[in-house]
Design a protein around this motif. Structure first.
Motif, PDB file in Angstrom:
ATOM      1  N   ASP A  93      -5.752  -1.504  -5.315  1.00 26.25           N
ATOM      2  CA  ASP A  93      -5.309  -2.035  -4.032  1.00 26.25           C
ATOM      3  C   ASP A  93      -6.357  -2.988  -3.474  1.00 26.25           C
ATOM      4  O   ASP A  93      -7.377  -2.561  -2.964  1.00 26.25           O
ATOM      5  CB  ASP A  93      -5.038  -0.892  -3.047  1.00 26.25           C
ATOM      6  CG  ASP A  93      -4.146  -1.347  -1.895  1.00 26.25           C
ATOM      7  OD1 ASP A  93      -3.821  -2.552  -1.834  1.00 26.25           O
ATOM      8  OD2 ASP A  93      -3.779  -0.492  -1.062  1.00 26.25           O
ATOM      9  N   GLU A  94      -6.097  -4.266  -3.626  1.00 28.66           N
ATOM     10  CA  GLU A  94      -6.974  -5.334  -3.123  1.00 28.66           C
ATOM     11  C   GLU A  94      -8.443  -5.124  -3.514  1.00 28.66           C
ATOM     12  O   GLU A  94      -9.305  -4.982  -2.647  1.00 28.66           O
ATOM     13  CB  GLU A  94      -6.827  -5.457  -1.606  1.00 28.66           C
ATOM     14  CG  GLU A  94      -5.394  -5.761  -1.238  1.00 28.66           C
ATOM     15  CD  GLU A  94      -5.248  -6.247   0.195  1.00 28.66           C
ATOM     16  OE1 GLU A  94      -6.221  -6.811   0.713  1.00 28.66           O
ATOM     17  OE2 GLU A  94      -4.169  -6.074   0.765  1.00 28.66           O
ATOM     18  N   THR A 114       0.837  -1.204   0.000  1.00 26.46           N
ATOM     19  CA  THR A 114       0.000   0.000   0.000  1.00 26.46           C
ATOM     20  C   THR A 114       0.870   1.252   0.000  1.00 26.46           C
ATOM     21  O   THR A 114       0.571   2.238  -0.687  1.00 26.46           O
ATOM     22  CB  THR A 114      -0.950  -0.013   1.215  1.00 26.46           C
ATOM     23  OG1 THR A 114      -1.823  -1.136   1.101  1.00 26.46           O
ATOM     24  CG2 THR A 114      -1.776   1.257   1.288  1.00 26.46           C
ATOM     25  N   GLN A 154      -8.023   0.495  -1.037  1.00 25.60           N
ATOM     26  CA  GLN A 154      -8.133  -0.805  -0.375  1.00 25.60           C
ATOM     27  C   GLN A 154      -9.403  -0.863   0.473  1.00 25.60           C
ATOM     28  O   GLN A 154     -10.147  -1.825   0.443  1.00 25.60           O
ATOM     29  CB  GLN A 154      -6.905  -1.036   0.509  1.00 25.60           C
ATOM     30  CG  GLN A 154      -6.963  -2.357   1.277  1.00 25.60           C
ATOM     31  CD  GLN A 154      -5.646  -2.674   1.960  1.00 25.60           C
ATOM     32  OE1 GLN A 154      -4.687  -1.919   1.880  1.00 25.60           O
ATOM     33  NE2 GLN A 154      -5.616  -3.804   2.626  1.00 25.60           N
TER      34      GLN A 154
HETATM   35 MG   LIG Z   1      -2.228  -2.840   2.067  1.00 25.12          MG
END
Ligand SMILES: [Mg+2]
Ligand SMILES: Nc1ncnc2c1ncn2[C@@H]1O[C@H](COP(=O)(O)OP(=O)(O)O)[C@@H](O)[C@H]1O
Lengths: 320, 268
Positions: free
Chosen positions: B182-183, B54, B96
């Motif tokens: 991000d994810e 991240t 995320q």
């Molecule tokens: Mg992360």
């Protein structure tokens, strides 16, 4: 329950606007000039609150120094008048009301630009504290202006001169204040619906996301801060002409708190909200001060109570 | 396999990360990171929690400025450019943790995303929601994502799956050159996750993507290149099959490390 309540609020808001417009006639008819005075004060405070509504209601910026702009607008009127009567002051000396207005807006905008640029480096409680600190600094600065009465303030021995208008006539001054308020409300409405307004709402919701989407968050917030300050400075120009008196106390943080209450009372972000907020404030103030000499404490408690109740109502009304 | 490699070689580099370093106090979260994302390809970044994934994305999008090294977007040095200026150069990201503009309608969210790439914020007149071509573009994007009937709802009223979907719409609205993800599968059900993979598959080729993801099915289905980040250092990088076979990676991450990844499932 929800819809009738919202409908009632709308009726109240438009009714108030109509009452404000008709106030000089009503006051004459009822032979109650005192109420015209109250109505003019209401219109002026509502205009200052419209500026704050743009910051708080649309941009999410809780400025606790908004009364500073009322003081700036008022002194930008009083100082040129003082010099036009008693000499000195160079280019500042004028009784031309349009120049007073121009000076008020310019000075208010400049103060907002400088203090806003600094305060907007922070968020939340720090922003609130900084805006409050800057208005207190102005308060002390005005206290130090011995020429203009120091901490006693000073009276305006004449009002601003405007072409075709006589501000010594209470009705004309009132209509000027209402016209300024209506113009302020329309400006608010226009900005709120515009692209700038939507960007401002996005900045209130989540600045990180707005950055990621390509929006320059801080300049946008600063612009709103400057516009809000300018609107309140216009209110200050009117206030000096209405009260024919200016003093550093106008910039005190308690007055900024009152403006915040007006915005919250009327419903932050609601177009005509500042109108009901200012009306509730002015009427409560009149009523309580007629009941008791020690009205400040119950007044404060009442304001907090109403604001809390109001927040609850809006929340329930806003959820599907 | 060979077709995939051809494509990798054909594309111009959209993103180049060169020797990027970052430390939080004594904690090295990026140590001489080199990484490239080429046009039309998906570069997956995997690694255990706390590896610095991240933080690396934050440096690429400008929220964190590196201590050293350079970041180039389409050849232009953006190492110290402001976040919003990078966005206007064609860099978009999904967060995320879902980061929608709460309190605004779904339509307003997308409209701000559409406008964000090119429109000036200073227009203070006119009804922004009626202004063309932006309003139509926003409506078309919602239609495409199957969110059209939700247009007037507050984003808070959306289901989690719809929110993740909208999150992607926002990132894509400005047709970015590079998409940082991000994810995107975080917190999605298996079915929703497969749907999201499908959606990303369709986007592949249109946007270069840097994908951080724990879901190995998704990673191996989508990625042209996989880099493994451990303790701020890239320990392996290459085509998915090669990286999967890498013994060091197995030990550091894909092996028993898997149990520590709550959102991941074993590779197929
Ligand atoms: Mg992360
Ligand atoms: N702003 C920060 N200040 C200090 N430490 C941070 C900060 N952001 C992240 N970290 C730490 O840096 C490490 C990497 O975090 P992160 O990039 O979020 O990892 P990942 O996304 O790979 O799980 C973690 O140990 C985290 O606690």
């Amino acid at each position: 329950m929800r819809l009738p309540l919202r409908g009632m609020v709308a009726v109240l808001e438009w009714g108030l606007l109509a009452a404000l417009l008709a106030a000089p006639l009503l006051a004459q008819w009822l032979a109650a000039p005192f109420w015209l005075d109250v109505a003019t004060r209401l219109a002026i405070l509502a205009l200052a609150a419209v500026g704050l509504n743009l910051l708080l209601g649309v941009g999410g910026l809780a400025s606790f120094g908004h009364a500073a702009y009322l003081a700036i607008g008022a002194y930008a009127t009083a100082i040129p008048i003082y010099h036009s009567l008693y000499g000195g002051g160079g280019w500042l000396a004028t009784d031309n009301g349009l120049l007073h207005l121009l000076l008020a807006v310019a000075a208010g905008g400049l103060f907002a630009l400088i203090t806003g640029a600094l305060a907007l480096k922070t968020r939340g409680i720090h922003f609130i504290m900084l805006t409050m600190a800057f208005s207190q600094m102005l308060f002390y600065l005005l206290q130090g202006l011995e020429t203009y009465g120091g901490d006693d303030g000073m009276s305006l021995d004449v009002r601003s001169q405007l072409p075709g208008l006589d501000l010594d006539d209470a009705a004309q001054l009132h209509w000027l204040a209402v016209a300024a308020l209506v113009a302020g409300l329309m400006l608010f409405r226009m900005v709120q619906r515009s692209r700038f307004g939507l960007v401002l709402m996005g900045c209130k919701a989540r600045p990180e996301r707005m950055w990621a989407l390509g929006w320059p968050v801080r300049p946008v917030l600063l612009a709103a801060f400057v516009i809000g300050g300018m609107l309140a400075a216009v209110a200050g120009w009117l206030s000096a002409n209405h009260a024919t008196f200016v003093s550093p106390a106008m910039a005190e943080w308690t007055h900024s708190g009152e403006l915040l209450f007006m915005v919250i009372l009327g419903g932050a972000g609601r177009w005509l909200g500042p109108l009901t907020g200012a009306a509730a404030f002015v009427l409560l103030e009149e009523w309580l001060s007629s009941l008791t000499l020690y009205w400040h404490l119950p007044f404060g408690l009442l304001l907090i109570g109403i604001a809390l109740w109001q927040a609850g109502v809006l929340q329930r009304g806003g959820r599907p | 396999m060979s077709r995939r490699q051809d494509r990798v070689q054909d594309g111009q580099p959209v993103l180049q990360v060169r020797g990027v370093r970052k430390a939080f106090g004594g904690l090295q979260v990026a140590q001489d990171i080199d990484l490239e994302v080429r046009q039309g390809t998906v570069h997956a970044l995997i690694g255990p929690n706390g590896a610095g994934k991240t933080t690396l994305l934050a440096q690429i999008c400008g929220e964190i400025i590196p201590d050293g090294g350079r970041i180039l977007l389409n050849g232009q040095d953006i190492t110290t450019l402001a976040v919003h200026a990078r966005a206007r150069l064609g860099l978009a990201r999904s967060f995320q943790i879902t980061s929608l503009l709460n309190g605004l309608s779904v339509f307003d969210n997308v409209l701000l995303a559409v406008l964000g790439r090119s429109a000036s914020p200073w227009r203070m007149w006119g009804n922004v929601r009626r202004q063309e071509p932006f309003a139509s573009q926003a409506r078309a994007l919602l239609e495409e994502a199957g969110l059209a009937r939700r247009a007037d709802d507050d984003v808070l009223a959306l289901s989690h799956g719809e929110q993740r979907q909208l999150e992607l719409v926002l990132a894509l609205a400005a047709s970015p050159a590079l998409l940082l993800l991000d994810e995107p599968m975080a917190g999605l059900s298996a079915a929703e996750s497969a749907e999201m993979t499908q959606r990303l598959m369709q986007l592949k080729g249109h946007h270069a993507m840097l994908l951080v993801e724990h879901d190995m099915d998704a990673v191996f289905a989508l990625a042209d290149t996989v880099s493994v980040l451990v303790n701020g250092r890239i320990i392996a990088s290459g085509p998915p099959e090669v990286v999967r076979a890498n013994a060091e990676v197995q030990a550091a991450y894909l092996g028993e490390g898997m149990e520590e990844q709550p959102q991941s499932r074993p590779p197929a």
